[in-house]
Motif scaffolding. Sequence first.
Motif, PDB file in Angstrom:
ATOM      1  N   TYR B 201       0.825  -1.209   0.000  1.00 20.33           N
ATOM      2  CA  TYR B 201       0.000   0.000   0.000  1.00 20.33           C
ATOM      3  C   TYR B 201       0.859   1.257   0.000  1.00 20.33           C
ATOM      4  CZ  TYR B 201      -3.536   3.389   1.044  1.00 20.33           C
ATOM      5  OH  TYR B 201      -4.353   4.483   0.971  1.00 20.33           O
TER       6      TYR B 201
ATOM      7  N   MET C 185      -6.991   4.946  14.867  1.00 18.03           N
ATOM      8  CA  MET C 185      -6.990   4.539  13.469  1.00 18.03           C
ATOM      9  C   MET C 185      -5.632   4.911  12.886  1.00 18.03           C
ATOM     10  SD  MET C 185     -10.538   6.284  13.457  1.00 18.03           S
ATOM     11  CE  MET C 185     -10.472   6.160  15.255  1.00 18.03           C
ATOM     12  N   ALA C 204      -5.096  -3.665   1.377  1.00 17.09           N
ATOM     13  CA  ALA C 204      -5.268  -2.593   2.370  1.00 17.09           C
ATOM     14  C   ALA C 204      -6.189  -1.486   1.880  1.00 17.09           C
ATOM     15  CB  ALA C 204      -3.908  -2.011   2.759  1.00 17.09           C
ATOM     16  N   SER C 207     -10.171  -1.059   2.852  1.00 19.53           N
ATOM     17  CA  SER C 207     -10.295  -1.982   3.972  1.00 19.53           C
ATOM     18  C   SER C 207     -10.172  -1.213   5.279  1.00 19.53           C
ATOM     19  CB  SER C 207      -9.180  -3.035   3.871  1.00 19.53           C
ATOM     20  OG  SER C 207      -9.018  -3.720   5.094  1.00 19.53           O
ATOM     21  N   VAL C 208     -11.143  -1.358   6.135  1.00 17.97           N
ATOM     22  CA  VAL C 208     -11.102  -0.735   7.464  1.00 17.97           C
ATOM     23  C   VAL C 208     -11.410  -1.835   8.474  1.00 17.97           C
ATOM     24  CG1 VAL C 208     -11.999   1.102   8.941  1.00 17.97           C
ATOM     25  CG2 VAL C 208     -12.005   1.400   6.455  1.00 17.97           C
ATOM     26  N   ARG C 209     -10.510  -2.019   9.431  1.00 19.14           N
ATOM     27  CA  ARG C 209     -10.716  -3.110  10.379  1.00 19.14           C
ATOM     28  C   ARG C 209      -9.936  -2.885  11.657  1.00 19.14           C
ATOM     29  NH1 ARG C 209      -5.998  -6.496   9.937  1.00 19.14           N
ATOM     30  NH2 ARG C 209      -4.889  -6.117   7.997  1.00 19.14           N
ATOM     31  N   ALA C 210     -10.467  -3.428  12.740  1.00 15.68           N
ATOM     32  CA  ALA C 210      -9.731  -3.465  13.999  1.00 15.68           C
ATOM     33  C   ALA C 210      -8.683  -4.566  13.912  1.00 15.68           C
ATOM     34  CB  ALA C 210     -10.687  -3.744  15.145  1.00 15.68           C
ATOM     35  N   HIS C 241      -7.122   0.384  14.845  1.00 13.51           N
ATOM     36  CA  HIS C 241      -7.724   0.030  13.551  1.00 13.51           C
ATOM     37  C   HIS C 241      -6.751   0.403  12.435  1.00 13.51           C
ATOM     38  CE1 HIS C 241     -11.101   0.679  16.280  1.00 13.51           C
ATOM     39  NE2 HIS C 241     -11.829  -0.106  15.518  1.00 13.51           N
ATOM     40  N   VAL C 243      -6.573   1.755   8.622  1.00 13.78           N
ATOM     41  CA  VAL C 243      -7.398   2.445   7.625  1.00 13.78           C
ATOM     42  C   VAL C 243      -6.549   2.731   6.384  1.00 13.78           C
ATOM     43  CG1 VAL C 243      -8.884   3.509   9.370  1.00 13.78           C
ATOM     44  CG2 VAL C 243      -6.889   4.750   8.533  1.00 13.78           C
ATOM     45  N   PRO C 244      -7.195   2.885   5.231  1.00 13.83           N
ATOM     46  CA  PRO C 244      -6.427   3.032   3.987  1.00 13.83           C
ATOM     47  C   PRO C 244      -5.838   4.424   3.791  1.00 13.83           C
ATOM     48  CG  PRO C 244      -8.784   2.846   3.504  1.00 13.83           C
ATOM     49  CD  PRO C 244      -8.637   2.753   4.982  1.00 13.83           C
TER      50      PRO C 244
ATOM     51  N   VAL D 208      -8.130  11.393   8.179  1.00 14.79           N
ATOM     52  CA  VAL D 208      -8.900  10.585   9.127  1.00 14.79           C
ATOM     53  C   VAL D 208      -9.284  11.500  10.268  1.00 14.79           C
ATOM     54  CG1 VAL D 208      -8.926   8.505  10.552  1.00 14.79           C
ATOM     55  CG2 VAL D 208      -7.480   8.589   8.508  1.00 14.79           C
ATOM     56  N   PRO D 244     -10.623   7.534   4.521  1.00 11.30           N
ATOM     57  CA  PRO D 244     -10.517   7.607   3.062  1.00 11.30           C
ATOM     58  C   PRO D 244     -10.817   6.281   2.361  1.00 11.30           C
ATOM     59  CG  PRO D 244      -8.330   7.744   4.070  1.00 11.30           C
ATOM     60  CD  PRO D 244      -9.303   7.630   5.180  1.00 11.30           C
ATOM     61  N   CYS D 250     -16.991   0.441   9.551  1.00  9.77           N
ATOM     62  CA  CYS D 250     -16.406  -0.448  10.547  1.00  9.77           C
ATOM     63  C   CYS D 250     -16.780   0.122  11.911  1.00  9.77           C
ATOM     64  CB  CYS D 250     -14.888  -0.477  10.368  1.00  9.77           C
ATOM     65  SG  CYS D 250     -14.001  -1.393  11.636  1.00  9.77           S
ATOM     66  N   THR D 252     -16.645  -0.357  16.172  1.00  2.00           N
ATOM     67  CA  THR D 252     -16.119  -1.012  17.368  1.00  2.00           C
ATOM     68  C   THR D 252     -16.885  -0.501  18.573  1.00  2.00           C
ATOM     69  OG1 THR D 252     -13.911  -1.318  16.439  1.00  2.00           O
ATOM     70  CG2 THR D 252     -14.082  -1.251  18.842  1.00  2.00           C
ATOM     71  N   PRO D 286     -11.775  -9.737  14.013  1.00  2.00           N
ATOM     72  CA  PRO D 286     -12.298  -8.425  13.612  1.00  2.00           C
ATOM     73  C   PRO D 286     -12.996  -8.503  12.259  1.00  2.00           C
ATOM     74  CG  PRO D 286      -9.999  -8.252  14.289  1.00  2.00           C
ATOM     75  CD  PRO D 286     -10.311  -9.708  14.162  1.00  2.00           C
ATOM     76  N   ALA D 287     -13.970  -7.665  12.078  1.00  2.00           N
ATOM     77  CA  ALA D 287     -14.686  -7.581  10.809  1.00  2.00           C
ATOM     78  C   ALA D 287     -13.990  -6.551   9.927  1.00  2.00           C
ATOM     79  CB  ALA D 287     -16.126  -7.159  11.062  1.00  2.00           C
ATOM     80  N   ASP D 288     -13.930  -6.830   8.641  1.00  2.00           N
ATOM     81  CA  ASP D 288     -13.216  -5.975   7.690  1.00  2.00           C
ATOM     82  C   ASP D 288     -14.217  -5.477   6.651  1.00  2.00           C
ATOM     83  OD1 ASP D 288     -11.573  -4.943   5.652  1.00  2.00           O
ATOM     84  OD2 ASP D 288     -10.007  -6.429   6.022  1.00  2.00           O
ATOM     85  N   THR D 289     -14.256  -4.167   6.454  1.00  2.00           N
ATOM     86  CA  THR D 289     -15.215  -3.634   5.476  1.00  2.00           C
ATOM     87  C   THR D 289     -14.983  -4.232   4.091  1.00  2.00           C
ATOM     88  OG1 THR D 289     -13.774  -1.758   4.961  1.00  2.00           O
ATOM     89  CG2 THR D 289     -15.423  -1.416   6.668  1.00  2.00           C
ATOM     90  N   LYS D 290     -13.737  -4.581   3.807  1.00  2.00           N
ATOM     91  CA  LYS D 290     -13.389  -5.132   2.496  1.00  2.00           C
ATOM     92  C   LYS D 290     -14.261  -6.328   2.101  1.00  2.00           C
ATOM     93  CE  LYS D 290      -9.440  -5.574  -0.142  1.00  2.00           C
ATOM     94  NZ  LYS D 290      -9.565  -4.145  -0.384  1.00  2.00           N
TER      95      LYS D 290
END
Lengths: 347, 347, 347, 347
Positions: B201, C185, C204, C207-210, C241, C243-244, D208, D244, D250, D252, D286-290
Motif C-alpha cells: 500500500y 486509526m 489494504a 479496507s477498514v478493520r480493527a 484500527h 485504515v487506507p 482521518v 478515506p 467499521c 467497534t 475483527p470484521a473488515d469492510t473489504k
Amino acid sequence: MKAIKTAVVGASGYTGAELLRLLLMHPAAELVCVTSRQYEGEPLEKVFPRFRGVQGSQLEFTAPSADTIAAAGAEVAFLALPHGVAAEYAIALLEKGIRVIDLSADFRLNSAEVYEEFYGHPHPAPELLDEAVYGLPELKGRSEAIKSAKLVASPGCYPTSIITPLVPLLEKGLIDPASIVTCSMSGVSGAGKTGNVLFSYCEANESVRAYGVPKHRHLSEIEQELSIAAGQAVQISFTPHLVPAHNGICTTTSATLTGDADAIGAALEEAYGGSDFVRLLGKGQPADTKNVTRTNFLDIGWDYDPRTGRVLLLSAEDNLGKGAASQAVQSMNLMFELSATEGLQNI
Amino acid sequence: MKAIKTAVVGASGYTGAELLRLLLMHPAAELVCVTSRQYEGEPLEKVFPRFRGVQGSQLEFTAPSADTIAAAGAEVAFLALPHGVAAEYAIALLEKGIRVIDLSADFRLNSAEVYEEFYGHPHPAPELLDEAVYGLPELKGRSEAIKSAKLVASPGCYPTSIITPLVPLLEKGLIDPASIVTCSMSGVSGAGKTGNVLFSYCEANESVRAYGVPKHRHLSEIEQELSIAAGQAVQISFTPHLVPAHNGICTTTSATLTGDADAIGAALEEAYGGSDFVRLLGKGQPADTKNVTRTNFLDIGWDYDPRTGRVLLLSAEDNLGKGAASQAVQSMNLMFELSATEGLQNI
Amino acid sequence: MKAIKTAVVGASGYTGAELLRLLLMHPAAELVCVTSRQYEGEPLEKVFPRFRGVQGSQLEFTAPSADTIAAAGAEVAFLALPHGVAAEYAIALLEKGIRVIDLSADFRLNSAEVYEEFYGHPHPAPELLDEAVYGLPELKGRSEAIKSAKLVASPGCYPTSIITPLVPLLEKGLIDPASIVTCSMSGVSGAGKTGNVLFSYCEANESVRAYGVPKHRHLSEIEQELSIAAGQAVQISFTPHLVPAHNGICTTTSATLTGDADAIGAALEEAYGGSDFVRLLGKGQPADTKNVTRTNFLDIGWDYDPRTGRVLLLSAEDNLGKGAASQAVQSMNLMFELSATEGLQNI
Amino acid sequence: MKAIKTAVVGASGYTGAELLRLLLMHPAAELVCVTSRQYEGEPLEKVFPRFRGVQGSQLEFTAPSADTIAAAGAEVAFLALPHGVAAEYAIALLEKGIRVIDLSADFRLNSAEVYEEFYGHPHPAPELLDEAVYGLPELKGRSEAIKSAKLVASPGCYPTSIITPLVPLLEKGLIDPASIVTCSMSGVSGAGKTGNVLFSYCEANESVRAYGVPKHRHLSEIEQELSIAAGQAVQISFTPHLVPAHNGICTTTSATLTGDADAIGAALEEAYGGSDFVRLLGKGQPADTKNVTRTNFLDIGWDYDPRTGRVLLLSAEDNLGKGAASQAVQSMNLMFELSATEGLQNI
C-alpha cells in the motif's frame, strides 16, 4: 540576510496554498500580504489548519488590491489567479514597481492570437507579452532572462513535464518533430480546490480516464517552446489523464528517432547534468511521481525501442511543485539573486 | 437448467478469486473443483472471507491434479496459472476430455518462436498451438471458433483493451499501422496477489509510473491480432503504467488517420454496434475505468485531432474482468451454448 | 554552528527513512553513518530515490556495528530496529560513549516484568531500564530529563497520541481512570515496510478493520505513563484500527468526567498552551490527520457529552513523525541544546 | 415469476444509485419509475454511465410526483430523499395504496418529540409513526412486522452496524447498558453525492477525523432500539469518523460485561446463527469492510478483555448496502413474500 517581501494574490486554492507553504518556510522570504476575497479578514492558520502555529501564519487575508499589496511593502507578487483575471493585477502591480510572477496562462504565450485561439477571449494585456519571460529556468538562457525580468510567466504543470525532456532532443535534431505523442497522468489536485462533484472523493477514487482531448489549452505553450527548440513549427498529440492520486504528474512522450540512439542520453546529460532540479535517471529508468511530490524536482528517464524506432521520455514532477508553486519560487530566487535552491531543498 | 461443472486451477490469486466470484454467482455453472497448493484442504470461504456464507463456498481447495479434476466431474477447467505451468495442465486435462480455458499466455500465440522470444523459454506444448483459439469473442468469427474449441487461450488484460478498438480501423485501412502509439494505465491488481513490497500500500499509493518498457510481453499477442486485422505485420509502441487503483485499465491509443475521419465512428459501430459487452461511447467521450470495474464491459470512446491528423481511441475495462476472468466466463458461455451474458450481467 | 554527528541504525524501513529525511534536511545535524544489512554498500539515494541529488544522500549504508558507528564519529545514534535487537546495540553504543535514541520498545518500560509480559521474552538489558528516559518531551519534567539522558526511549506511535491528551486530565483528577476507552486509526505505514500481502495495495485499500485486540503491546507503555499521571494503576480499553491511508494516527478517547467540564480545556491549556508541537484546537474541534502528516505536531481537540457524562479527547499525529521519527529528533535537539524546533518546522 | 413494480424517488444520490443497481439486477423486481428533479427526462444510463447497456437502464427520470408513480403502476416506492421531505411523499403514496420503504430518518423514531430534538423541526407526519416499522429484519419479530407493513422505515447506516450486535447482549443482560462506547469509521460515500469541497478527493484522501460529536442524529434511533432490547432507557457514547474509503462502515463497540464471558458468543449465535445476512466471525475475529462492500452482509466478530472487563463488538457493513439500499431491498423481499436473499446474493 534581508528577507524578500512577498505577496500571494489568490491564495486560497491548491497552488496558492503550496506557495504559502513554501514561502512560510523560506529562509530568505517573508509573506507580507496574502489576498483572497473568500477569506478576507481570516488568518492563514484558520483557513489552512496545517499551518497553525507556524511563524507567519497569523497573517490575515486581505481583499485583492494592488494598493494594499504595495502598502504592505511587497517587492514581488505571485499571482495564483484564473487566466484573464491575472493580467489586470499584473498591470497594476508592475505600475507600482512590484515584480510579478504569474502562475496563470496570461503571459506564457508570445502571441496574442494563439492566446485567443486557445483561451477563447482576446488577450487582456498584449502590450506586456514582449516583456514577459516564460519561467522555465532549465531552458537555455532562461535563467538569465528571469534574473532581470519584471514579469515572469510561470509554466503550466503539464508543459514543464513535457517540454523539459524534449527540448534538448529537438535542439540537436535527434527526433522527428512531427512524430511526438504524449500521454500525461495527473493527480486530482490539478483540477483545483473545487466543489465540482466530478472531483469528489467517491467520483475520483478508483477512476482513471482521459479528458480534455484533443486540444488541451496547455498545447499552446508546449508547442511554442518546442517550436523554438526545433527551429520549426511543432505540433504534438497530447492526451492528459486523471488518476486517483493527490498530486504528481507522470508523462510519457514518444517520438521517432532520427539520430543516433546513443546521443539521447548524452543530450540530456549535456542539458541537465549540472541542474539543481532536473534529475536524470538514465536509460530504462521510469520516473515515479512518488519520488518528487512536494519537491521542485523533475525526474527524467528514457528508453529506446528499436522495434518501432521510437524514443521514450519518462518524466515525473509534482503538478503543484515543479509544475506550479515551487517553480515560481525558483524564479523568485533567481530574480532576487539567491541560490536557486534556497527554500526548495525539502524532501 | 443443468449446471456446467467447472474447475478452477490455481484459484488463490486475484484472477482466480474473480473467477470464483463469477462462478459462485453463475446461474448455469457449478464449481466442482478448485485447486491451490497453498490452501489445500481449506474451504473457499476461509481463504476468501468475502465468500463466507455463500452457496458453494464450503468447497475445499485440493492440490492441483488432472485426475482430481476429472474425478470431480469437471466439464471445463479454467487455468489461472503462470505461463509455462499452465500448458502441462492443459495437456493432461484435454487428454481426459475436459475442455480448457487458459488465462495464461501459453496458448495465445500462433508461433512457438514468438513465444520463446517474448517469454524466454521454449514453448511447452507447441503441438497444441494450432488447436487453441484466442478467446476475444468480439473479433470477427471468433465467437464461432470458441463455441467448438477444446482449448481457449483467454487474452491478456492490456491486449483486450488495445486490440478491440484498433481491429475495425485496421481492417478497413483507416489508420497507418506503422503509426500506432499506446499508453495504458493499470490498477495494482494487475501485478497479482503478491508479497512484493513494490506493490505494498505505502509504495503503490500516490505513485504513478511507467514500467516494462519498451518490450512488454503482451506486445506479442497484441501485434499478432493487429497483424491479422491489417493483413500485414504491425508493430506498435506500447507503454504500460501503474496507477494507484485496485483494478481497471484505461488505454489511450493514437494512430495517424489515413482514411476519412467520419469513417471511424462508423467502423466501430459496424463492428460493435450489436455487441453485448463492447459499449461505444461515441466521439469525444473518454472511457472511465470507474464505469466498468467488476463487469465484463469494454467501453470505447474516440476522437480525431485535425491538428496532428491522429485518431485517438480511448478504452476502459476491468483488468480482472473483461481483461481476464469475466472474459473467460464469456468463452465458457459460448462453449456450452448459453447466452453470452449469462452470469455476466452484474453491474 | 557545529553539526551534530548522527547515525541511524536500521535505516531501511519507514521510520528509518523518515529519520533520514529529517536528518538530511536538519540545519544542525549531519549523517555520518547509516546501517542496513540489506543495503550494505549502496548509497542512500539509490535505496531511496526520493533523496537523489540531495546533499548527504551519497552516504553509503554499512553493516550495523557499534565499532563502525564509533569510527564514523557519531555522537548520537538512532535505533530503528525491532525490539529485542535494539537493546544489544544500545549497550555497545553506550559503552563507546555514544548517546542513544531508541525507537524500539526495549527501553520504554520501567519494569522488566511488564516487558516480558507484553513482549514475550525476558528483557535483554534490564540494567539499563533505570537509566532510560521515556522521551515524550511534552510531559512534565521530561524535557529536562531528556537533555541529560544518555539513553532515550522514544515513545510508540499510538501511545504518543493517547498519553498526551490524557495526562493533564488524570493529573488533575478530572476523569475516572477506570473508564477510559480508546479507539485509534492508523495509516498502513504503521505496519512497516513489509512484503506481507496483508498490507499490499489491493488488500489494504478500501479496507477498514480493527486488529491486535484486546491486548496490544503499546498498552504497556500507555498504562505506565497514565498510572504515573493518575498516581494509581490505570488500565484502559484500547482498540487500534487499520485504515487506507499512508500515514497518520487519529485517536478518540473517552472517559467519564469526575470534575468540572469547564476544567478540561483549562487543564489542556495549562499543560500545552506554550508547547511548540502540541496544538490545542479547542472544544468541539476534531483533529484531522491531514493537518499533521510529515510534521512533529500533535493536534488535540476535545468535547464533552452531557448525556453520557463522558469527555472526548480527539487527537491526530503522524505515526512516522510525532509518533516516531520527528519525536526522536526532538529529543536529539534537547540532548544537544538546540532549539526544540530546529529542523522540525517544515509543514 | 411476476415482477414487483418498483419506484425509486430521489434516485440521483449514492443511496439512490445503489438502489437502482440492485433493482436493475433483481430477478423479481422491475423499475417502473425513477424520479429526480435534476435529471428529469434523462435516461438512467446517461446519468449513471455504469448502467449503460443494461436492461432497464433506458428508463427516463421523471419529476417526483405521487401521481406519476401511481400512473406507472408502482406497487412499492423507495424514498431516497432528505428527512423532512420524505414524509410528504410517503403520505401521498400511501394514500394511493403504494407501499413505501423510506430510507430517510422520517419514520425511524417512535416519538415525534425525539425526532424534533434530534432533527430540529417538528415531525412532518406524526400520525404515521405508529404505522411505520423500523426495518431491521434481523431483530426479533421484525421480519414478520415488515411483511405486513405499508410503511417501512429503513435504518440508518451507523445504527445497523451498532444495534445488531448489541441487541442480543442487552436482551440477555450480559452487558451494562450505561457503559456502552462506540466508535465507527465510515467511507466518504456516507456524506452523499455532494459538491462540498470537504469531501473532494484532495481533502478526503489521506484524512482521518472524527466528526458530528457528541450528539450525532443517528443516536436517536440507536438508543430507541437499544432501549427496547434492554427494557430500560439506554444512552451511549458514539463517535463517528470519516476515513478515506469509498464505502463501508467499521464499528467497534465496547461495554462492561455483567454476565458470563462465554455467554457472549452463545447469545450472538442464538440470535443470528441462522441469519441470511449476519455472518458471525467468532471470538478474536475483527470484521473488515473489504469483505462486505456491495453486499447485504453484516459481519460481526467479538472479543473480551479480562483486564478491563469490557466486551468488544467488531462489526462491518457497506454503508450503502446493509446500511441503506440492500437492506431496503431486503424489506421489499419480505413485503412481497420473496426469499429474503432474492437479488441480494451478489458478492
